[in-house]
Structure formats: structure tokens, C-alpha cells
Design a protein around this motif. Structure first.
Motif, PDB file in Angstrom:
ATOM      1  N   ALA A   1      85.087  41.074  58.882  1.00 32.60           N
ATOM      2  CA  ALA A   1      84.579  42.008  57.877  1.00 32.60           C
ATOM      3  C   ALA A   1      84.105  43.301  58.536  1.00 32.60           C
ATOM      4  N   ALA A   2      83.469  43.175  59.700  1.00 31.96           N
ATOM      5  CA  ALA A   2      82.973  44.356  60.415  1.00 31.96           C
ATOM      6  C   ALA A   2      84.114  45.251  60.874  1.00 31.96           C
ATOM      7  N   ASN A   3      85.282  44.641  61.119  1.00 34.48           N
ATOM      8  CA  ASN A   3      86.456  45.384  61.584  1.00 34.48           C
ATOM      9  C   ASN A   3      87.462  45.656  60.473  1.00 34.48           C
ATOM     10  N   ASP A   4      87.106  45.285  59.237  1.00 37.39           N
ATOM     11  CA  ASP A   4      88.022  45.428  58.103  1.00 37.39           C
ATOM     12  C   ASP A   4      89.338  44.694  58.376  1.00 37.39           C
ATOM     13  N   ARG A   5      89.211  43.439  58.860  1.00 36.70           N
ATOM     14  CA  ARG A   5      90.399  42.666  59.234  1.00 36.70           C
ATOM     15  C   ARG A   5      90.431  41.291  58.546  1.00 36.70           C
ATOM     16  N   LEU A   6      89.784  41.184  57.399  1.00 35.93           N
ATOM     17  CA  LEU A   6      89.800  39.915  56.681  1.00 35.93           C
ATOM     18  C   LEU A   6      91.216  39.513  56.278  1.00 35.93           C
ATOM     19  N   ASN A   7      92.011  40.487  55.888  1.00 38.75           N
ATOM     20  CA  ASN A   7      93.392  40.181  55.486  1.00 38.75           C
ATOM     21  C   ASN A   7      94.191  39.589  56.641  1.00 38.75           C
TER      22      ASN A   7
ATOM     23  N   LEU B   1      79.662  39.955  73.151  1.00 42.66           N
ATOM     24  CA  LEU B   1      80.316  41.210  72.776  1.00 42.66           C
ATOM     25  C   LEU B   1      79.805  41.710  71.426  1.00 42.66           C
ATOM     26  N   LYS B   2      79.542  40.782  70.529  1.00 41.96           N
ATOM     27  CA  LYS B   2      78.976  41.150  69.227  1.00 41.96           C
ATOM     28  C   LYS B   2      77.608  41.794  69.409  1.00 41.96           C
ATOM     29  N   ARG B   3      76.790  41.227  70.300  1.00 36.21           N
ATOM     30  CA  ARG B   3      75.481  41.809  70.579  1.00 36.21           C
ATOM     31  C   ARG B   3      75.614  43.229  71.131  1.00 36.21           C
ATOM     32  N   LYS B   4      76.710  43.472  71.849  1.00 39.94           N
ATOM     33  CA  LYS B   4      76.967  44.801  72.410  1.00 39.94           C
ATOM     34  C   LYS B   4      77.677  45.712  71.409  1.00 39.94           C
ATOM     35  N   GLN B   5      77.900  45.179  70.187  1.00 40.82           N
ATOM     36  CA  GLN B   5      78.581  45.894  69.102  1.00 40.82           C
ATOM     37  C   GLN B   5      80.040  46.197  69.426  1.00 40.82           C
ATOM     38  N   ASN B   6      80.620  45.380  70.281  1.00 42.57           N
ATOM     39  CA  ASN B   6      82.052  45.479  70.563  1.00 42.57           C
ATOM     40  C   ASN B   6      82.761  44.475  69.659  1.00 42.57           C
ATOM     41  N   PHE B   7      82.785  44.787  68.368  1.00 39.46           N
ATOM     42  CA  PHE B   7      83.234  43.832  67.365  1.00 39.46           C
ATOM     43  C   PHE B   7      84.728  43.529  67.451  1.00 39.46           C
ATOM     44  N   ASP B   8      85.514  44.526  67.777  1.00 33.64           N
ATOM     45  CA  ASP B   8      86.965  44.335  67.802  1.00 33.64           C
ATOM     46  C   ASP B   8      87.376  43.341  68.886  1.00 33.64           C
ATOM     47  N   GLU B   9      86.852  43.512  70.084  1.00 37.01           N
ATOM     48  CA  GLU B   9      87.185  42.601  71.185  1.00 37.01           C
ATOM     49  C   GLU B   9      86.649  41.201  70.913  1.00 37.01           C
ATOM     50  N   ALA B  10      85.462  41.124  70.327  1.00 38.33           N
ATOM     51  CA  ALA B  10      84.880  39.824  69.993  1.00 38.33           C
ATOM     52  C   ALA B  10      85.752  39.089  68.974  1.00 38.33           C
ATOM     53  N   PHE B  11      86.217  39.820  67.972  1.00 39.90           N
ATOM     54  CA  PHE B  11      87.081  39.218  66.955  1.00 39.90           C
ATOM     55  C   PHE B  11      88.373  38.683  67.570  1.00 39.90           C
TER      56      PHE B  11
END
Length: 245
Positions: free
Chosen positions: A123-129, A88-98
Motif C-alpha cells: 500500500a505504501a508503494n501503491d503496489r497492491l495490484n 528497511l521499513k524502519r529506514k523508510q526504504n519501502f520499495d526494497e523492503a516490499f
């Protein structure tokens, strides 16, 4: 002054060209095969099939349909979700991958690459917190500390990362600690830690080249351009030797 600027420009050009070449060759040295290096530096062994998928998904051009078929054949649910998240990361679907990786956090998987990918996706999804909120006060195992240190590093809180890692001994911990010292401007300490990495990490494994290149970067940042050039060249030649094997 003009001479100094010219030397710096030439050094940067050398650095960029060698890093690009080494990175390309490094990907070839990995190959579509299980990695003993990854197993030797993790506290928990995982399947050879997962190793194969991990390095393909992080280092190679892939056929998505073939990869999906291989993922479906994995027996372990964690490995299956981890590999799916990388796809999913390779497909740039970062939110679902996270989201796929996050659900395993409270179990603290004993594989450092899991935390590398989790923090990158956060970090890519601004969800570190969001990760920090899931970390309990009882997460003072080495993987929990590594995750906290990686988050601190991503946020530019290098002194916090250093404090969390300064007494650790694993390769991945020392490597992140070196980068934390480097980012804080202590190039001497960063270089010393990379020397420790080279001692404990087998020379015939792929990440050995990465450490050599990192040492070259420290010399470049320190203004020692000749030493940097030698290390970049050494890393390049070592990668070629590995590729020839």
C-alpha cells in the motif's frame, strides 16, 4: 446539540490520550524478548531469535548496527529476509523492503504477520495490484484468503473481506474480520467478534490489550462514551500491570 457536541469532543480527547498512553505502555510490555503470543497464533513455529528481532523492529527504539548483527546470525533465509525488510521499513526504504517479502509470496509462509507487513508495504508503494496478480486461483488456503481479505480491506472493499473471513476461526482472521465489520458500520457484529478474540487469546499476552482498546473504539463510535472510557481505562490499567511484571 451543544451539549452533545461537547460530550463528543470530551470523549475523543479521552480516547486519544488513553490510546497514546496504552500504546506506549504496550510497547514496554513486549520487551526485547521472544513472544509466546506470536507463536501460539501461527500455524508454524519460528525461532526465538526471530521473535526477538520482530518485536524489537516493530515496537522499540533500536540500534541499527546491533540489529543488523543479530539479523546476520539468523540461520533461516526467510527469517533473515523478513527481519531485513522490517529494518528497511524502519529506514523508510519501502520499495526494497516490499521486494524482499514479495519473493516468498508463492510459498505462502505460515505466519500472519508476514501478510500484514506485505500489504502495508504494498500500500505504501501503491503496489497492491501487483500482489493480486501473483495470487493464483489455487491460493484458497487460509493464508491466501487472509491476504486477499487484507487487500480488500485496504481498498475499502469491506464486504469482500467479510465474505473471505466469515467462516475462519484464527485470532488474526477474527480480528481483521471485526475491523471489516466496524469499517462497514456494523458495530454490534464487530464487537461480538472481538469478544470471540478475547475468549481464544490468552489474557496474559500483549495483544489482549489491543483487543480491549479496539472494543473501546467501537463503543466510542457507537456514541457510548462511558463504556468506551471504561474500556480504555481497563486497557491502560492492564498494560500497567503487565509492565510491572
Amino acid at each position: 446539540m451543544k451539549s452533545l457536541i461537547k460530550n463528543m469532543i470530551n470523549a475523543v480527547k479521552i480516547w486519544l490520550s488513553l490510546v497514546i498512553i496504552v500504546s506506549a505502555v504496550f510497547a514496554l510490555t513486549i520487551g526485547f524478548a521472544p513472544s509466546e503470543a506470536n507463536q501460539s497464533n501461527n500455524s508454524e513455529l519460528h525461532s526465538a531469535e526471530f521473535d526477538t528481532l520482530y518485536f524489537a523492529l516493530t515496537s522499540q527504539k533500536i540500534n541499527h548496527n546491533e540489529i543488523e548483527k543479530l539479523i546476520s546470525q539468523l540461520d533461516n533465509n526467510f527469517e533473515k529476509d523478513f527481519a531485513t525488510a522490517l529494518l528497511l521499513k524502519r529506514k523508510q526504504n519501502f520499495d526494497e523492503a516490499f521486494n524482499l517479502l514479495k519473493k516468498y509470496l508463492t510459498n505462502f509462509p505460515k505466519i500472519y504477520s508476514y501478510y500484514d507487513e506485505l500489504v502495508w508495504l504494498a500500500a505504501a508503494n501503491d503496489r497492491l495490484n501487483e500482489i493480486e496478480e501473483l495470487l493464483s486461483k489455487d491460493s484458497n488456503n487460509k493464508f491466501g484468503n487472509y491476504l486477499k481479505a487484507f487487500i480488500s480491506y485496504q481498498k475499502g472493499k469491506y464486504s469482500e473481506a467479510i465474505k473471505l473471513l466469515e467462516n475462519e476461526k484464527d485470532f488474526y482472521q477474527l480480528y481483521l474480520l471485526s475491523h471489516s465489520y466496524r469499517a462497514s458500520g456494523d458495530y454490534q457484529k464487530a464487537n461480538t467478534l472481538l469478544d470471540s478474540c478475547l475468549i481464544i487469546y490468552p489474557k496474559d499476552k500483549p495483544d489482549y490489550v489491543k483487543v480491549i482498546i479496539s472494543k473501546g473504539s467501537i463503543f466510542l463510535l457507537s456514541g457510548k462514551y462511558d463504556e468506551a472510557k471504561k474500556l480504555y481505562q481497563s486497557g491502560y490499567e492492564l498494560a500497567l500491570i503487565k509492565d510491572n511484571k
